[in-house]
Design an enzyme around this catalytic site. Sequence first.
Site, short mmCIF file in Angstrom:
data_model
loop_
_atom_site.label_atom_id
_atom_site.label_comp_id
_atom_site.label_asym_id
_atom_site.label_seq_id
_atom_site.Cartn_x
_atom_site.Cartn_y
_atom_site.Cartn_z
N ASP A 78 0.86 -1.18 0.00
CA ASP A 78 0.00 0.00 0.00
C ASP A 78 0.90 1.24 0.00
O ASP A 78 1.51 1.56 1.01
CB ASP A 78 -0.91 0.01 1.23
CG ASP A 78 -2.00 -1.06 1.16
OD1 ASP A 78 -1.78 -2.09 0.50
OD2 ASP A 78 -3.05 -0.87 1.79
N LYS A 107 -10.33 0.09 -2.62
CA LYS A 107 -10.21 -0.11 -1.18
C LYS A 107 -10.55 1.17 -0.43
O LYS A 107 -9.75 2.10 -0.39
CB LYS A 107 -8.79 -0.55 -0.81
CG LYS A 107 -8.58 -0.80 0.69
CD LYS A 107 -7.17 -1.29 0.98
CE LYS A 107 -6.91 -1.42 2.48
NZ LYS A 107 -5.54 -1.91 2.76
N LYS A 121 -6.99 3.32 -3.49
CA LYS A 121 -7.43 3.31 -2.10
C LYS A 121 -7.67 4.74 -1.65
O LYS A 121 -6.91 5.64 -2.01
CB LYS A 121 -6.36 2.62 -1.26
CG LYS A 121 -6.59 2.61 0.24
CD LYS A 121 -5.43 1.89 0.93
CE LYS A 121 -5.50 2.01 2.45
NZ LYS A 121 -4.35 1.34 3.11
#
Length: 303
Positions: free
Chosen positions: A140, A239, A203
Amino acid sequence: MDWLRSLQANTSAIERRAASLPARRSVKKAHQAAWLLRAITCIDLTTLSGDDTERRVERLCAKARQPVDRSLLDALGMGPITTGAVCVYHEMIPAARAALQGSGIPIAAVSTGFPAGLSPLDLRIAEIERSVAAGASEIDIVISRRHVLSGDWQALYDEMRAFRAACGKAHVKAILATGELGSLRNVARASLVCMMAGADFIKTSTGKESVNATLPVSLTMIRAIRDYHERTGIRVGYKPAGGISKAKDAITYLAMMKEELGERWTRPELFRFGASSLLNDIERQLEHHVTGSYSAGYRHASS
């Protein structure tokens, strides 16, 4: 670049559509239980605190391996399930790797100077490479918000391409930190640039900003995903992270994904929740479905 510059966001229309989602009649009874079980499989069970310890990570991994009490799953006629991944800082990868051995649960590591993303580029790239070498199969990363705020889209693209290359075979999730991007149009354009540069997921947030995942931001990002898929045939995951702690919110997000992108985007291959406390409330709701009573929250602690 022409595609990017043509991208706009109708804020009032997006907000109206987003406001209508939780206002609808929600699914009930067995259907609700089924959606909540699906939500569990999409959770990146997360601990990103300065006081993280190996023991805390071990407990979190144990919860990821068995997120719901076996008796509840038996009552629901379900076999074993796990969460989608466990998300930790780089230093905690060895502990997570040992605790998850043989489970098949991926380890996601936050990287690139998380959460601000302001360390030197060569150090951010080296951090990715070290996390992959340590055993993380998902990374991430955080983008440089200044590239978005100054409209330097080429710089954002080049940065994301460098991160993508450093990840190798590991999946890369691009954290946009949407609460700091200024407008939904910036969110849409940043989403597109990161997808063009090879992000496997986009995300919303690090979870450390003052504003994290919201429905209008989510709708903007998943429509960018839909547009990108229609034009390229490439499926990119989504996400939402930060502030999603209630089971009813999880169902709202899953319903939005199904309506906007289709059922395939409600599975962990293309959808994840970044959450730590969400699982606790889902388990309480499942226990209520089975027994008719709510249990105390402390009975479902994750760490």
